[in-house]
Scaffold this motif. Structure first.
Motif, short mmCIF file in Angstrom:
data_model
loop_
_atom_site.label_atom_id
_atom_site.label_comp_id
_atom_site.label_asym_id
_atom_site.label_seq_id
_atom_site.Cartn_x
_atom_site.Cartn_y
_atom_site.Cartn_z
N PRO A 42 0.85 -1.20 0.00
CA PRO A 42 0.00 0.00 0.00
C PRO A 42 0.88 1.25 0.00
CG PRO A 42 -0.71 -1.56 1.69
CD PRO A 42 0.58 -2.07 1.15
N TRP A 43 0.50 2.27 -0.75
CA TRP A 43 1.34 3.45 -0.91
C TRP A 43 1.58 4.18 0.40
CZ3 TRP A 43 -0.66 8.14 0.42
CH2 TRP A 43 -2.04 8.24 0.48
N SER A 49 10.74 8.57 -0.46
CA SER A 49 12.05 9.13 -0.81
C SER A 49 13.00 8.04 -1.28
CB SER A 49 12.65 9.92 0.35
OG SER A 49 12.87 9.08 1.47
N GLN A 50 12.90 6.88 -0.67
CA GLN A 50 13.71 5.74 -1.12
C GLN A 50 13.27 5.29 -2.51
OE1 GLN A 50 13.26 2.15 1.22
NE2 GLN A 50 15.45 1.67 0.97
N LEU A 51 11.95 5.24 -2.72
CA LEU A 51 11.43 4.87 -4.03
C LEU A 51 11.89 5.87 -5.09
CD1 LEU A 51 9.67 3.20 -5.95
CD2 LEU A 51 7.68 4.49 -5.13
N GLU A 52 11.87 7.15 -4.77
CA GLU A 52 12.32 8.17 -5.70
C GLU A 52 13.79 7.96 -6.08
OE1 GLU A 52 12.44 13.02 -6.22
OE2 GLU A 52 12.15 12.17 -4.22
N THR A 53 14.62 7.64 -5.11
CA THR A 53 16.04 7.38 -5.37
C THR A 53 16.20 6.20 -6.31
OG1 THR A 53 16.64 8.28 -3.21
CG2 THR A 53 18.25 6.85 -4.28
N PRO A 90 5.43 13.19 -5.90
CA PRO A 90 5.08 14.34 -5.04
C PRO A 90 3.61 14.35 -4.61
CG PRO A 90 6.42 15.06 -6.89
CD PRO A 90 6.06 13.63 -7.15
N ALA A 91 2.72 13.93 -5.48
CA ALA A 91 1.31 13.86 -5.12
C ALA A 91 1.08 12.81 -4.04
CB ALA A 91 0.46 13.55 -6.35
N LEU A 92 1.76 11.68 -4.15
CA LEU A 92 1.65 10.65 -3.12
C LEU A 92 2.19 11.14 -1.79
CD1 LEU A 92 2.57 7.37 -5.05
CD2 LEU A 92 0.32 8.10 -4.24
N ALA A 93 3.28 11.90 -1.84
CA ALA A 93 3.86 12.45 -0.62
C ALA A 93 2.88 13.40 0.06
CB ALA A 93 5.17 13.15 -0.94
N GLN A 94 2.19 14.21 -0.73
CA GLN A 94 1.19 15.12 -0.16
C GLN A 94 0.03 14.36 0.46
OE1 GLN A 94 0.11 17.77 -3.36
NE2 GLN A 94 1.62 19.30 -2.74
N LEU A 95 -0.43 13.33 -0.23
CA LEU A 95 -1.50 12.51 0.32
C LEU A 95 -1.06 11.81 1.61
CD1 LEU A 95 -2.95 10.85 -2.90
CD2 LEU A 95 -4.10 12.50 -1.43
N LYS A 96 0.16 11.35 1.62
CA LYS A 96 0.68 10.64 2.79
C LYS A 96 0.76 11.61 3.98
CE LYS A 96 4.29 7.32 3.83
NZ LYS A 96 5.45 6.63 3.30
N THR A 97 1.22 12.82 3.73
CA THR A 97 1.31 13.83 4.79
C THR A 97 -0.08 14.19 5.30
OG1 THR A 97 3.33 14.71 3.81
CG2 THR A 97 2.17 16.13 5.35
#
Length: 100
Positions: A42-43, A49-53, A90-97
């Motif tokens: 699940p996202w 950040s690790q996935l982005e790397t 970035p959209a996932l990061a915003q949703l996660k936050t």
């Protein structure tokens, strides 16, 4: 009797193309295997950040492949897929936050 003439100059090109094909397929398999651990979860629990790397490293790998294979469908598809993953992070990061 049937005689055929072989154009041996084509054999060298065929050998080179097969070598590139092997490299492309190995890269595709590597990308799929490397991302499977992230994309099967699940996202909300994925370390983005690790996935982005990882995705950036894979995109660099695909972009640094032989120029002669860059136009192959599999390379174009890998490049597009990895680029789209980077665009959505970035959209996932915003949703996660927002969900925490």
């Amino acid at each position: 009797t049937h005689l055929s003439v072989v154009d041996f100059s084509l054999l060298a090109q065929a050998k080179e193309d097969l070598s590139h094909l092997d490299e492309v397929l190995a890269t595709r398999s590597y990308v799929e295997t490397e991302l499977a651990g992230y994309l099967s979860r699940p996202w909300e629990i994925v370390n983005l950040s690790q996935l982005e790397t990882v995705v950036k490293a894979q995109l660099t790998l695909v972009e640094n492949m032989q120029a002669s294979v860059q136009s192959w469908d599999v390379c174009v598809g890998l490049n597009r897929y990895l680029t789209q993953l980077l665009e959505v992070l970035p959209a996932l990061a915003q949703l996660k936050t927002a969900s925490m």
